[in-house]
Design a protein around this motif. Structure first.
Motif, PDB file in Angstrom:
ATOM      1  N   UNK A 105      14.326 -48.971  59.920  1.00  0.00           N
ATOM      2  CA  UNK A 105      14.967 -47.824  60.544  1.00  0.00           C
ATOM      3  C   UNK A 105      15.166 -48.035  62.045  1.00  0.00           C
ATOM      4  N   UNK A 106      14.163 -48.630  62.714  1.00  0.00           N
ATOM      5  CA  UNK A 106      14.296 -48.904  64.146  1.00  0.00           C
ATOM      6  C   UNK A 106      15.413 -49.919  64.397  1.00  0.00           C
ATOM      7  N   UNK A 107      15.485 -50.938  63.547  1.00  0.00           N
ATOM      8  CA  UNK A 107      16.527 -51.966  63.708  1.00  0.00           C
ATOM      9  C   UNK A 107      17.922 -51.379  63.468  1.00  0.00           C
ATOM     10  N   UNK A 108      18.043 -50.558  62.417  1.00  0.00           N
ATOM     11  CA  UNK A 108      19.347 -49.934  62.117  1.00  0.00           C
ATOM     12  C   UNK A 108      19.765 -49.019  63.265  1.00  0.00           C
ATOM     13  N   UNK A 109      18.804 -48.316  63.871  1.00  0.00           N
ATOM     14  CA  UNK A 109      19.114 -47.414  64.982  1.00  0.00           C
ATOM     15  C   UNK A 109      19.712 -48.180  66.153  1.00  0.00           C
ATOM     16  N   UNK A 110      19.195 -49.389  66.417  1.00  0.00           N
ATOM     17  CA  UNK A 110      19.743 -50.211  67.507  1.00  0.00           C
ATOM     18  C   UNK A 110      21.181 -50.626  67.179  1.00  0.00           C
ATOM     19  N   UNK A 111      21.409 -51.064  65.932  1.00  0.00           N
ATOM     20  CA  UNK A 111      22.755 -51.490  65.515  1.00  0.00           C
ATOM     21  C   UNK A 111      23.751 -50.332  65.585  1.00  0.00           C
ATOM     22  N   UNK A 112      23.303 -49.146  65.157  1.00  0.00           N
ATOM     23  CA  UNK A 112      24.191 -47.979  65.192  1.00  0.00           C
ATOM     24  C   UNK A 112      24.499 -47.575  66.630  1.00  0.00           C
ATOM     25  N   UNK A 113      23.488 -47.663  67.514  1.00  0.00           N
ATOM     26  CA  UNK A 113      23.726 -47.336  68.928  1.00  0.00           C
ATOM     27  C   UNK A 113      24.777 -48.280  69.523  1.00  0.00           C
ATOM     28  N   UNK A 114      24.675 -49.564  69.157  1.00  0.00           N
ATOM     29  CA  UNK A 114      25.666 -50.541  69.629  1.00  0.00           C
ATOM     30  C   UNK A 114      27.047 -50.226  69.053  1.00  0.00           C
ATOM     31  N   UNK A 174      20.502 -61.009  62.708  1.00  0.00           N
ATOM     32  CA  UNK A 174      19.050 -60.981  62.881  1.00  0.00           C
ATOM     33  C   UNK A 174      18.404 -59.945  61.952  1.00  0.00           C
ATOM     34  N   UNK A 175      19.046 -58.795  61.782  1.00  0.00           N
ATOM     35  CA  UNK A 175      18.499 -57.753  60.893  1.00  0.00           C
ATOM     36  C   UNK A 175      18.454 -58.267  59.453  1.00  0.00           C
ATOM     37  N   UNK A 176      19.465 -59.007  59.024  1.00  0.00           N
ATOM     38  CA  UNK A 176      19.472 -59.572  57.666  1.00  0.00           C
ATOM     39  C   UNK A 176      18.307 -60.555  57.496  1.00  0.00           C
ATOM     40  N   UNK A 177      18.087 -61.401  58.500  1.00  0.00           N
ATOM     41  CA  UNK A 177      16.984 -62.369  58.412  1.00  0.00           C
ATOM     42  C   UNK A 177      15.640 -61.654  58.333  1.00  0.00           C
TER      43      UNK A 177
END
Length: 583
Positions: free
Chosen positions: A455-464, A500-503
């Motif tokens: 969830x933290x990683x997805x939040x960064x991607x969505x912010x970008x 990176x999120x996929x890895x």
């Protein structure tokens, strides 16, 4: 006058109309979208509308084109009926310039400067300069100026042919006896209206009357009702253009017709009523070209002064003439009538594409909101937006192709290219917005939840993703090449983030901290984020191509990634959107 003189008269009329058409279209092209922007901004009050209508008609030398433009803008919902009334009145005043120019052919005198003022003497020089500009210049604007000059010279040559063709009529008793019928004002009005309606050009109709006046056979009493009738006849163009449009657009034609009819009736009553009380001694005197231009101007300005205070009443008359239907009328997306004025059509396409851009941006933000907090109500909005985006792409694409075939300016051609390349990207962004919603719906329906780390990683991607959308749509709506250059570094950042999120997901899957089912949803989510950022990159390149002249996008991207400014911006974005440390 023999059959060959008639041929010459017809040929002169053809040259006149063609010259007017060439000059008008070139003037419209040079004006570009300025006409449409002025129409939107300066119709806040009747006086501004009046001045604007006169100015634009003088600029494009066609009241018919002005009226057709208004019908198209009202039909497309850009303007309200009330805004057009002052413009229509002003366009009638704008048409008075042409007769004054044509009247120069009747100047007498042996003085060099007096002779130089005669169109038949200076128009060949104007034509030569125009041809030099067309053939010798590579700049579109200078070529357009050349076409205006050549169009004017052709117009004046047509006037000269008509004048020479009718000159033998002065010695024909049959012609003189025929003209006695025009002493009846009603017949004069009808003849002026019918003839102008047939050739659909009040300028050409007045030009022929001026040519006949040079024979000395036309009196003030004959010419005045014909001139009044010519104003009625010019309404035929507006009437034809109103076929197939919505009822509000039809009312534009009704306003034009009622304005000219009422003005003619008032002038007939005042003029001939006054003549009955105090006979006008000049009625049987021959009228010359200057006299025709003068009465044409007095009539149009006088009619406007009389009826301008009654603009509201004219609007009410038009609404009664064309009554509303009980059922709602379908909205015309982009009116084909605007294709007659390509610069206006391009400007409207830009406005429509801007609406499409805002809709695509809104859809992605709704899809992102679904990921954060699912709501069934948003689904209906997203589906409606998707249907609209499909409609925008279909209609705009076809319309832009039609506009591109109309001989538009280089600047408008660049706009058309940018729009054609952008609309498909906006439509695809709308598709990915719906995909984001579907991923959110799957999580909601199956009651699935990502791990805290995911969830933290997805939040960064969505912010970008939210930031790249903001940069992209701001650059597109502001036509900012500088803002567009800030899109590509963030697109590269998003590519690295999703990889990176996929890895990290694979690592968690191997450690049993995630499930394959969540992995499918995560992969769909990341794919859609990547695709949206790719389309943002494409849109930014369209802006750069239009604003800075970038032509080879692949070479540009290769060179860009070696640019120190790009590397600096990339590092800034990587620092701004860092994933949390691995658990």
């Amino acid at each position: 006058m023999d059959i060959f003189s008639l041929f010459t008269l017809c040929g002169g009329l053809a040259f006149f109309l063609y010259g007017m058409n060439v000059m008008s279209k070139s003037l419209e092209k040079m004006a570009g979208g300025k006409l449409e922007r002025m129409l939107k901004k300066m119709t806040s009050n009747p006086m501004k509308s009046l001045l604007l209508g006169a100015g634009i008609t003088i600029a494009i030398q066609s009241s018919s084109a002005m009226t057709v433009m208004l019908v198209g803008l009202v039909n497309s919902g850009v303007m309200e009926l009330g805004q057009t009334i002052g413009v229509i009145m002003g366009s009638n005043i704008g048409t008075t310039l042409t007769p004054w120019i044509l009247s120069l052919s009747g100047l007498e005198g042996d003085n060099f400067w007096m002779q130089l003022l005669k169109p038949e003497n200076f128009s060949p020089v104007v034509a030569l300069i125009g041809i030099i500009l067309i053939m010798g210049s590579k700049k579109q604007r200078k070529q357009d100026v050349g076409r205006i000059m050549v169009g004017f010279a052709i117009l004046m040559y047509g006037m000269e042919l008509m004048k020479n063709a009718v000159s033998p009529l002065a010695d024909m008793p049959e012609f003189s006896s025929l003209l006695t019928a025009f002493n009846n004002p009603i017949i004069g009005v009808l003849v002026g209206a019918v003839f102008t309606g047939l050739i659909q050009s009040s300028a050409a109709s007045v030009g022929i009357l001026q040519a006949l006046a040079l024979t000395g056979s036309i009196t003030f009493g004959m010419a005045m009702p014909i001139i009044m009738g010519q104003n009625i006849g010019t309404c035929i163009t507006a009437l034809i253009s109103s076929v197939g449009v919505n009822r509000n657009a039809k009312r534009v034609s009704a306003v034009h017709i009622s304005f000219n009819l009422i003005g003619t009736v008032i002038f007939l009553i005042l003029f001939y009523g006054g003549n009955m009380i105090v006979p006008f001694l000049f009625m049987d005197d021959p009228i010359d070209a200057v006299g025709i231009a003068l009465f044409h101007t007095i009539f149009n300005i006088g009619t406007t002064v009389l009826l301008l205070p009654f603009s509201r009443q004219l609007e009410k008359i038009a609404c009664r003439m064309v009554k509303s239907e009980s059922k709602a009328e379908s909205f015309a997306f982009l009116d084909p009538l605007l294709l007659r004025t390509p610069s206006i059509a391009v400007s409207e396409c830009i406005a429509m594409t801007d609406q499409m851009a805002k809709l695509a941006h809104e859809s992605v933000l709704l899809g992102i909101q679904q990921m954060k907090e699912f709501s069934p109500e948003r689904e209906a909005i997203l589906l409606e937006n998707e249907d609209k985006l499909d409609l925008y792409e279909d209609r705009l694409g076809a319309y832009l192709v039609q506009v591109s075939r109309k001989g538009i300016s280089m600047e408008d051609a660049r706009h058309v290219t940018r729009l054609l390349h952008s609309i498909s990207n906006f439509e695809r962004i709308g598709d990915h917005a719906l995909n984001l919603h579907e991923s959110a719906q799957e999580l909601h329906d199956k009651e699935l939840t990502f791990s805290a780390a995911a969830q933290e990683e997805i939040a960064v991607a969505i912010a970008a993703l939210e930031e790249i959308l903001e940069r992209t749509f701001r650059s597109f709506l502001d036509r900012s090449g500088e803002a567009a250059t800030r899109v590509e570094p963030l697109e590269e950042t998003i590519d690295r983030l999703t990889e990176e999120i996929r890895l990290r997901h694979i690592d968690r899957l191997q450690r049993g901290q995630c499930t394959i089912q969540l992995g499918f949803v995560l992969n769909d989510l990341l794919t859609n984020i990547e695709r949206v950022s790719d389309h943002c990159s494409n849109i930014a390149l369209c802006v750069l191509e239009s604003e800075t002249g970038v032509h080879d996008s692949h070479t540009y991207l290769e060179d860009l990634k070696l640019n120190p400014d790009f590397l600096r911006d990339l590092q800034a974005d990587l620092n701004a959107y860092q994933l949390p440390p691995r658990a």
